[in-house]
Each structure stands twice: as structure tokens, then as C-alpha cells.
Motif scaffolding. Structure first.
Motif, short mmCIF file in Angstrom:
data_model
loop_
_atom_site.label_atom_id
_atom_site.label_comp_id
_atom_site.label_asym_id
_atom_site.label_seq_id
_atom_site.Cartn_x
_atom_site.Cartn_y
_atom_site.Cartn_z
N ASN A 217 0.83 -1.21 0.00
CA ASN A 217 0.00 0.00 0.00
C ASN A 217 0.87 1.26 0.00
OD1 ASN A 217 -2.38 1.54 0.10
ND2 ASN A 217 -2.23 1.67 2.31
N SER A 218 1.90 1.27 0.81
CA SER A 218 2.80 2.43 0.85
C SER A 218 3.51 2.63 -0.48
CB SER A 218 3.84 2.26 1.96
OG SER A 218 3.21 2.22 3.20
N TYR A 219 3.95 1.55 -1.09
CA TYR A 219 4.63 1.64 -2.39
C TYR A 219 3.69 2.21 -3.46
CZ TYR A 219 6.55 0.28 -6.87
OH TYR A 219 6.98 0.29 -8.17
N LEU A 220 2.47 1.68 -3.50
CA LEU A 220 1.52 2.15 -4.51
C LEU A 220 1.12 3.61 -4.27
CD1 LEU A 220 -0.72 -1.02 -4.90
CD2 LEU A 220 1.01 -0.17 -6.48
N ALA A 221 0.96 3.99 -3.01
CA ALA A 221 0.65 5.39 -2.71
C ALA A 221 1.80 6.29 -3.13
CB ALA A 221 0.36 5.56 -1.22
N GLY A 222 3.03 5.84 -2.89
CA GLY A 222 4.20 6.61 -3.33
C GLY A 222 4.28 6.74 -4.83
N ALA B 167 -3.27 12.33 -19.13
CA ALA B 167 -4.31 11.91 -18.18
C ALA B 167 -4.42 10.39 -18.09
CB ALA B 167 -5.65 12.52 -18.58
N THR B 168 -4.36 9.70 -19.22
CA THR B 168 -4.50 8.25 -19.22
C THR B 168 -3.37 7.58 -18.45
OG1 THR B 168 -5.62 8.36 -21.35
CG2 THR B 168 -4.78 6.21 -20.68
N ASP B 169 -2.14 8.04 -18.66
CA ASP B 169 -1.00 7.46 -17.95
C ASP B 169 -1.13 7.63 -16.44
OD1 ASP B 169 0.09 6.73 -20.38
OD2 ASP B 169 1.29 8.56 -20.54
N PHE B 170 -1.51 8.82 -16.01
CA PHE B 170 -1.68 9.06 -14.58
C PHE B 170 -2.85 8.25 -14.03
CE2 PHE B 170 -3.93 11.13 -11.13
CZ PHE B 170 -2.95 11.10 -10.15
N ASN B 171 -3.96 8.24 -14.74
CA ASN B 171 -5.15 7.54 -14.25
C ASN B 171 -4.92 6.04 -14.10
OD1 ASN B 171 -6.54 9.92 -14.09
ND2 ASN B 171 -7.56 9.67 -16.06
N ILE B 172 -4.09 5.46 -14.94
CA ILE B 172 -3.78 4.04 -14.81
C ILE B 172 -3.03 3.78 -13.50
CG2 ILE B 172 -2.31 2.21 -15.75
CD1 ILE B 172 -3.18 3.13 -18.53
N HIS C 192 -3.60 1.76 -7.72
CA HIS C 192 -3.58 1.94 -6.26
C HIS C 192 -5.00 1.92 -5.70
CE1 HIS C 192 -3.41 4.47 -2.52
NE2 HIS C 192 -2.63 3.44 -2.23
N GLN C 193 -5.92 2.58 -6.37
CA GLN C 193 -7.30 2.62 -5.90
C GLN C 193 -7.90 1.22 -5.85
OE1 GLN C 193 -8.62 5.41 -4.80
NE2 GLN C 193 -10.50 4.40 -4.19
N ASN C 194 -7.59 0.38 -6.81
CA ASN C 194 -8.08 -0.99 -6.80
C ASN C 194 -7.54 -1.76 -5.61
OD1 ASN C 194 -7.75 -4.01 -7.70
ND2 ASN C 194 -9.49 -3.13 -8.84
N PHE C 195 -6.27 -1.53 -5.28
CA PHE C 195 -5.69 -2.17 -4.10
C PHE C 195 -6.43 -1.75 -2.84
CE2 PHE C 195 -2.87 -2.21 -0.47
CZ PHE C 195 -2.40 -3.52 -0.49
N VAL C 196 -6.69 -0.44 -2.72
CA VAL C 196 -7.37 0.08 -1.53
C VAL C 196 -8.79 -0.49 -1.45
CG1 VAL C 196 -8.24 2.19 -0.46
CG2 VAL C 196 -5.95 2.15 -1.42
N GLU C 197 -9.47 -0.63 -2.58
CA GLU C 197 -10.82 -1.18 -2.58
C GLU C 197 -10.85 -2.62 -2.09
OE1 GLU C 197 -11.89 -0.69 -6.64
OE2 GLU C 197 -12.30 1.46 -6.43
#
Length: 166
Positions: A63-68, A94-99, A104-109
């Protein structure tokens, strides 16, 4: 020794080794016997839950790695907070950032569901080693999923299949 055995017979790991761990002059001291017996219980519990602890530690670090990685992507692509996602009208990347954000959002979910099912398995079903092994496999699958998703959306298949296996 007989008194100590009768006082601490409820200790599942109590044996002569509890008494031998105390020095010769304190063998008759019930507090020494109790402390030694508690040490053995603690040692067994720590061993029983060690794989679960390792798995939870790995998940927290993922989680920390993905948030970073999201923070670094925000800097690289110029996406300002409080925007959760970038829009193509304001950012050409936008697409590169959103991916990256979505991985990370999927991990948090999934995080709460994974932790609750693992804790249920370890505490209620009383299989902490099985739960810990599941958590380690899930951790590996989440890493593969996030790395695959952030590179190419279709590359996340390996992580998905490994997650479904556990």
C-alpha cells in the motif's frame, strides 16, 4: 516442584523445562514458574501467527509503495490535488496518470475485504498459518496486478488469476 505443577497445570506448555529455565535458587518461587510458563505460551503464539504478521507487513508495504507511485506520478504528470483523477481536457497525460492512480485505488478497494477474510480464517477458523500463506500469495498477486495494470491494462491478467486462486 509438585506445588508448581499443581498451581500451573492449566498451562498447556508447562513441563519440567519451565522450572529448569529458572535459576536453582528461584525454582520454588511460583512467580518465576509463572513467568517462564507465560514465556512458552507467548513463544508458541508468536510462532503460530508469524506468517500472518509477515503477510500483513507485506500488504502494508505494498500500500505504501503504490501510494508513493501515485505521488510520484502526480509530480511527473502535473496533476494537482484535490483531483483524484486527471482529465484529458486539462492534462495530455491523463491516461498514464489515471492508470497508476487506478492500480492503487483498486488495491485500496480490495484491502479491507482481504484483511477481514484473513483475520476471520486465522481467528475464527483457527488456521493462522493457512491465513498467512493466503495473505502472502495475495500480496504477490496484488503486486503483479498493480505492476501489470500500470504498464498495460491487459497485463494485469496474471495478478487477477493468482488472486482468484487464493
Amino acid at each position: 516442584m509438585i506445588l508448581a505443577r499443581s498451581l500451573f497445570s492449566s498451562c498447556p506448555t508447562f513441563s519440567g523445562s519451565c522450572l529448569r529455565s529458572c535459576s536453582n535458587d528461584t525454582r520454588s518461587n511460583p512467580l518465576c514458574v509463572m513467568a517462564s510458563c507465560r514465556y512458552h505460551i507467548h513463544d508458541d503464539a508468536a510462532h503460530k501467527y508469524s506468517l500472518l504478521g509477515i503477510g500483513l507487513f507485506i500488504m502494508a508495504n505494498i500500500n505504501s509503495y503504490l501510494a508513493g507511485s501515485v505521488v510520484m506520478a502526480r509530480i511527473e504528470y502535473g496533476v494537482k490535488l484535490p483531483n483524484l483523477y486527471a482529465t484529458k481536457t486539462h492534462n495530455k497525460n491523463a491516461t498514464d496518470f489515471n492508470i497508476i492512480q487506478r492500480s492503487h485505488q483498486n488495491f485500496v478497494e480490495q484491502y479491507a475485504q482481504i484483511v477481514m477474510s484473513v483475520l476471520f480464517t486465522s481467528i475464527i477458523v483457527d488456521r493462522p498459518n493457512v491465513a498467512g500463506m493466503m495473505l502472502v500469495v495475495i500480496s504477490i498477486s496484488r503486486i503483479l496486478y498493480a505492476l501489470g495494470y500500470s504498464r498495460d491494462i491487459k497485463s494485469r491478467t496474471v495478478g487477477i488469476l493468482l488472486s482468484m486462486f487464493t
